[in-house]
Design a protein around this motif. Structure first.
Motif, PDB file in Angstrom:
ATOM      1  N   HIS A 138     -18.096   3.447  -1.832  1.00  0.00           N
ATOM      2  CA  HIS A 138     -16.743   3.287  -1.308  1.00  0.00           C
ATOM      3  C   HIS A 138     -16.815   3.287   0.210  1.00  0.00           C
ATOM      4  O   HIS A 138     -16.974   4.339   0.842  1.00  0.00           O
ATOM      5  N   SER A 141     -15.101  -1.769 -11.843  1.00  0.00           N
ATOM      6  CA  SER A 141     -13.938  -2.146 -12.645  1.00  0.00           C
ATOM      7  C   SER A 141     -14.294  -3.161 -13.724  1.00  0.00           C
ATOM      8  O   SER A 141     -13.607  -3.227 -14.757  1.00  0.00           O
ATOM      9  N   GLU A 170     -11.975  -0.659  -1.556  1.00  0.00           N
ATOM     10  CA  GLU A 170     -10.974  -0.317  -2.558  1.00  0.00           C
ATOM     11  C   GLU A 170     -11.649   0.426  -3.701  1.00  0.00           C
ATOM     12  O   GLU A 170     -12.411  -0.177  -4.476  1.00  0.00           O
ATOM     13  N   PRO A 171     -11.430   1.731  -3.846  1.00  0.00           N
ATOM     14  CA  PRO A 171     -12.163   2.480  -4.875  1.00  0.00           C
ATOM     15  C   PRO A 171     -11.891   1.997  -6.289  1.00  0.00           C
ATOM     16  O   PRO A 171     -12.756   2.100  -7.158  1.00  0.00           O
ATOM     17  N   ARG A 172     -10.703   1.425  -6.524  1.00  0.00           N
ATOM     18  CA  ARG A 172     -10.386   0.945  -7.872  1.00  0.00           C
ATOM     19  C   ARG A 172     -11.203  -0.273  -8.255  1.00  0.00           C
ATOM     20  O   ARG A 172     -11.292  -0.621  -9.439  1.00  0.00           O
ATOM     21  N   ALA A 173     -11.810  -0.938  -7.267  1.00  0.00           N
ATOM     22  CA  ALA A 173     -12.631  -2.114  -7.563  1.00  0.00           C
ATOM     23  C   ALA A 173     -14.025  -1.730  -8.045  1.00  0.00           C
ATOM     24  O   ALA A 173     -14.684  -2.510  -8.736  1.00  0.00           O
ATOM     25  N   THR A 231     -14.442  -7.761  -6.501  1.00  0.00           N
ATOM     26  CA  THR A 231     -14.372  -7.067  -7.787  1.00  0.00           C
ATOM     27  C   THR A 231     -15.225  -7.734  -8.860  1.00  0.00           C
ATOM     28  O   THR A 231     -15.326  -7.234  -9.973  1.00  0.00           O
ATOM     29  N   LYS A 283       0.823  -1.211   0.000  1.00  0.00           N
ATOM     30  CA  LYS A 283       0.000   0.000   0.000  1.00  0.00           C
ATOM     31  C   LYS A 283       0.854   1.256   0.000  1.00  0.00           C
ATOM     32  O   LYS A 283       0.461   2.296  -0.540  1.00  0.00           O
TER      33      LYS A 283
END
Length: 541
Positions: free
Chosen positions: A320, A312, A306-309, A283, A133
């Motif tokens: 979030h 996606s 995890e905001p990127r998930a 995800t 991280k």
């Protein structure tokens, strides 16, 4: 804390860890890190010494999963640090809190110069950035307590994961003037959901005719996730499908549990047919989406720390947040359940499980089903189990009922060698016997840790399913190319090898496997059970 007249940076590190409540440290001594290990000698920390650095990382991962506390790992420079990185991909992907304290070459060698120092890398810190991280280099011992405390908090802040702190050798060894570390304040940030998103999610779910919940590993990792998941499911009368990582988020004995047959068309169809699908802590990746055959027809509400998930792979209403906090807020906003909703959802879940089982029973897979049944009957309900990337584990992804224990798998990153070092560290951390399941191929990654298990007298049972090669790759290659290449392996007599380490071992059959495993749970110290068997996967759907 110290019996030395002069304290150094190593003492400051160990004092800080002790103040944080750390009891165990994993790793392997190395030249630039020796000051850290000398400081451990002057402390009450218990050091768990593995034989290969990647196994130290797997061990720290397993310890954190089993105990629910962050794990600490010491690594040395260059080859030692790099060897650990492959295993750190698993906790990074899965969200397991680790604090990695890496030694560094002296400060004069930092910055990419070619000084010819032992273990010197152009940029060791940068090497770690892909599986952590955060990374930081501490160049002054006075800064160590704050840097370690910040890393400790960040490792636990969702999404959790490994945090990397580098300390040059001269910082570790130089005398310090800061007073002994006694008081460390750490704040782990909550990840609460936004109110308008909660309201919209509750509105969509309350109006759904066919709501379904997909529960991932983020639910399990949240302190309140499982309890709040059940609240939402019961309020909606919604069947709950668990991902591999989410296995155990809702008990298989709950009427609304649709189990975890992710790689199955019937499960995929249930998810596709939902008019509102609540996706929590996953995800909806390659395996969960049944290899991206999942094509939703309804609205997806996705909760993830995890905001990127978020979004996606599919269009979603993204929230979030920590899974437990978001689920609890949604449960509070939902109306009372409609009459008959719970019974309707339970009927859907039971029908799905029956249809999946009928499909499996229609294939020639009696041996495989019996192996999993034998393992389940031989292992106590509360035992934590750790599974490597092997055919038995691929079956367990779908069929294993964790009951009162916890299920841990290497499916986050998919690397070999996870199960045994993770399980033995978990046994040390919890004081309870654990089970590791490996194939013979993956088992060879971890074979050196038999010495660790013996040295620490860990109460760990290691089941090695010996099929003479990389069994799942054998199947994949045969299906794709008509024959397998480079999958067949020479291997040792695992029973004799375990006994050479002073570890009792037995060779089992499919019929005696359960009894062989059960006997190990009645003894102390490490034990090995070897099952010679060639297992097959169920037909893909």
């Amino acid at each position: 804390m110290s019996d030395s007249p002069v304290r150094n940076g190593g003492d400051v590190v160990v004092e800080t860890l002790t103040a944080l409540g750390v009891t165990h440290v994993f790793g392997i001594p190395g030249q630039h890190a020796l000051g850290l290990f000398d400081a451990i000698r002057r402390s009450e920390l218990e050091f768990v010494s593995s034989r290969v650095e990647n196994n130290s990382a797997f061990g720290a991962d397993g310890y954190a999963r089993a105990t629910g506390k962050p794990a600490v790992m010491f690594v040395s420079t260059g080859p030692g640090a790099l060897t650990a990185l492959g295993a750190l991909q698993e906790p990074y992907t899965t969200g397991v809190p680790l604090l990695v304290l890496s030694a560094q070459i002296p400060r004069r060698g930092l910055g990419g110069q070619k000084n010819g120092l032992l273990h010197q890398l152009d940029d060791q810190q940068r090497s770690a950035q892909n599986v952590t991280k955060s990374t930081v280099v501490v160049r002054d011992a006075a800064h160590l307590p704050s840097a370690i405390a910040d890393a400790w908090a960040l490792a636990q802040t969702v999404p959790a994961g490994p945090v990397w702190v580098e300390i040059p050798q001269d910082v570790i060894l130089e005398p310090v003037r800061v007073p002994p570390v006694r008081d460390i304040r750490v704040t782990v940030l909550d990840r609460a959901p936004r109110a308008e998103l909660v309201a919209e999610a509750a509105r969509l779910l309350a109006g759904a005719e066919r709501p379904v919940v997909l529960a991932g590993g983020g639910v399990r990792r949240s302190a309140t996730g499982p309890a709040q998941l059940v609240r939402v499911a019961e309020s909606l009368g919604a069947p709950v499908v668990s991902t591999v990582g989410g296995k155990g988020a809702i008990g298989f004995d709950h009427p609304l549990s649709a189990a975890s047959w992710i790689e199955d068309r019937y499960t995929t169809e249930l998810l596709e047919d939902a008019d509102v699908l609540l996706v929590v802590g996953t995800t909806i990746g390659e395996v969960t989406s049944n290899y991206f055959t999942f094509a939703p027809r309804g609205t997806l509400v996705q909760i993830d720390a995890e905001p990127r998930a978020l979004g996606s792979n599919y269009a979603v209403l993204g929230i979030h947040a920590d899974a437990g906090l978001a689920l609890g807020a949604i449960a509070d906003a939902l109306p009372d359940p409609a009459a008959g909703a719970a019974a309707h959802g339970a009927a859907i879940a039971a029908d799905l499980r029956a249809r999946v089982q009928a499909r499996i029973d229609g294939q020639d897979l009696a041996t495989e089903q019996e192996v999993l049944r034998q393992i389940r009957t031989g292992v106590p309900a509360a035992a934590q189990t750790f599974w490597d990337m092997t055919i038995a584990a691929y079956w367990a992804w779908s069929v294993w009922d964790p009951q009162d224990g916890q299920f841990h798998s290497a499916q986050g990153a998919g690397g070999l060698g996870f199960a045994f070092p993770a399980a033995l560290a978990a046994a040390i951390g919890t004081g309870s016997r654990t089970l590791a399941v490996s194939g013979d191929g993956g088992g060879m990654y971890s074979i050196a840790e038999l010495a660790t298990a013996r040295q620490h007298d860990a109460d760990v049972t290691w089941l090695i399913v010996d099929d003479g090669g990389y069994g799942i790759l054998r199947e994949y290659m045969t299906d794709a190319f008509g024959q397998a290449t480079a999958t067949e392996l020479a291997r040792p007599d695992f029973v004799a090898l375990a006994e050479a380490f002073g570890i009792p071992a037995v060779r089992a059959t499919v019929e005696t496997l359960g009894d062989s495993l059960a006997r190990t749970f009645e003894q102390r110290g490490p034990a090995v059970v070897v099952l010679p068997a060639v297992l097959r996967m169920f037909e893909p759907t």
